[in-house]
Design an enzyme around this catalytic site. Structure first.
Site, short mmCIF file in Angstrom:
data_model
loop_
_atom_site.label_atom_id
_atom_site.label_comp_id
_atom_site.label_asym_id
_atom_site.label_seq_id
_atom_site.Cartn_x
_atom_site.Cartn_y
_atom_site.Cartn_z
N GLU A 116 0.83 -1.22 0.00
CA GLU A 116 0.00 0.00 0.00
C GLU A 116 0.86 1.27 0.00
OE1 GLU A 116 -2.89 -0.49 -0.73
OE2 GLU A 116 -3.62 -2.34 0.21
N HIS A 139 -2.68 2.24 8.38
CA HIS A 139 -3.80 1.45 7.83
C HIS A 139 -3.96 0.17 8.63
CE1 HIS A 139 -6.27 -0.84 5.13
NE2 HIS A 139 -5.32 -1.72 4.91
N HIS A 141 -7.26 -3.05 9.96
CA HIS A 141 -8.53 -3.73 9.68
C HIS A 141 -9.36 -3.91 10.95
CE1 HIS A 141 -6.02 -5.94 6.31
NE2 HIS A 141 -6.24 -4.67 6.00
N GLU A 169 -17.40 11.88 22.82
CA GLU A 169 -16.12 12.51 22.46
C GLU A 169 -15.76 12.42 20.99
OE1 GLU A 169 -12.98 11.73 25.27
OE2 GLU A 169 -13.99 13.21 26.52
N HIS A 210 -12.93 -3.44 3.91
CA HIS A 210 -11.49 -3.70 4.00
C HIS A 210 -10.88 -3.16 5.31
CE1 HIS A 210 -7.31 -3.85 1.93
NE2 HIS A 210 -7.15 -3.61 3.21
O1 2HA Z 1 -0.57 -4.98 4.05
O2 2HA Z 1 -3.51 -4.47 4.79
O3 2HA Z 1 -4.23 -3.54 2.44
C1 2HA Z 1 -1.71 -5.74 3.99
C2 2HA Z 1 -2.88 -4.86 3.84
C3 2HA Z 1 -3.22 -4.48 2.46
ZN ZN Z 2 -5.45 -3.72 4.34
#
Ligand code: 2HA
Ligand code: ZN
Length: 271
Positions: A116, A139, A141, A169, A210
């Protein structure tokens, strides 16, 4: 030369990846972080003239020319960063207008930066135009934010208003709101461009089905943004199927704005 394993930026990166894994946000190789470093600080720990490898990026980002980033590696597991930082992380310098990255430390098993990387670098460019102090793109999940993208309207304003209503908040922590992208193919320049565009107006960008992107001045702030949005999504997933008896009203949100000296995203609250 000082030992890079003792550098505050490296210690903080190890702690953050470990903490994110412990929160369940980064299963397997899920998630990635890039941290912009000070050149002077980097040079306390390594000889910036010694380039281990040059890695092509596949995109242009002239705004980042000569900048140094500590970045999680592709295919690497957040849970393992603490045990082998030099394998799971890399320190790169952006060169050739963004088309190449010079590896100065890390990716010791021959690896490279996260898949990414385009979304990260383009997001840094976008956020630094809004706030020159921005140093982090993160980033991951988180389960409840992801779950919410299956059952909630994906309109950014509607999605944000729901999150704001879930914890008092929230509007104070992210008055700029959350922008939501529809499902897109990850790891591409296209999702990088789309994410960076959304980053022009908010520090949080949800990738439907995602995960989420956060941006901030430091690792703590960025972690805290995602943590707060994820907490709100958790409340939503606990109550969405129950009869709603009360909520935080827009009038109450305006009281929060005044009391905490924040301004909600223009037009996202009723007057
Ligand atoms: O690196 O999260 O979006 C693995 C991920 C790809
Ligand atoms: Zn990801």
């Amino acid at each position: 030369m000082k030992n890079i394993l003792e550098a505050p930026f490296l210690i903080e990166m190890v702690r953050t990846t470990t903490n994110m894994y412990a929160h369940g946000w980064d299963e397997r190789n899920g998630g990635n972080i890039s941290l912009l470093l000070d050149e002077a600080e980097v040079k306390e720990y390594l000889d910036a003239n010694t380039v281990l490898r040059t890695i092509s990026t596949g995109f242009k980002a002239p705004e980042l020319e000569g900048k140094y980033f500590l970045v999680t590696g592709t295919g690497k597991y957040f849970k393992n960063v603490q045990y082998a930082p030099e394998v799971n992380l890399g320190l790169v310098r952006i060169v050739d207008g963004g088309e190449n990255a010079e590896l100065l430390w890390g990716y010791a098993d021959g690896g490279k930066f996260t898949s990414e990387f385009p979304a990260h670098m383009m997001s840094h460019v976008a956020r630094r135009k809004v706030n020159p102090e921005n140093r982090v793109v993160m980033h991951c999940h988180p389960a409840n934010l992801l779950a919410m993208t299956y059952v909630h309207d994906l309109d950014s304003r509607a999605f944000t208003r729901t999150l704001w209503q879930m914890c008092t908040e929230c509007i104070v922590v992210f008055p700029d709101g959350v922008n939501v992208l529809p499902w897109m193919l990850c790891g591409t320049n296209e999702i990088g461009v789309a994410t960076a565009k959304e980053m022009e107006t908010a520090r949080l960008v949800v990738w439907s089905q995602h995960g989420i992107y956060g941006a901030g001045a430091d690792l703590d702030e960025t972690f805290g943004l995602i943590e707060t949005a994820e907490k709100a999504a958790e409340i939503y997933m606990k109550i969405a199927h129950l009869p709603l008896k009360t909520t935080i009203t827009d009038a109450q949100m305006h009281l929060l704005e005044a009391h905490f000296g924040v301004k909600a995203r223009e037009g996202w609250l009723e007057p």
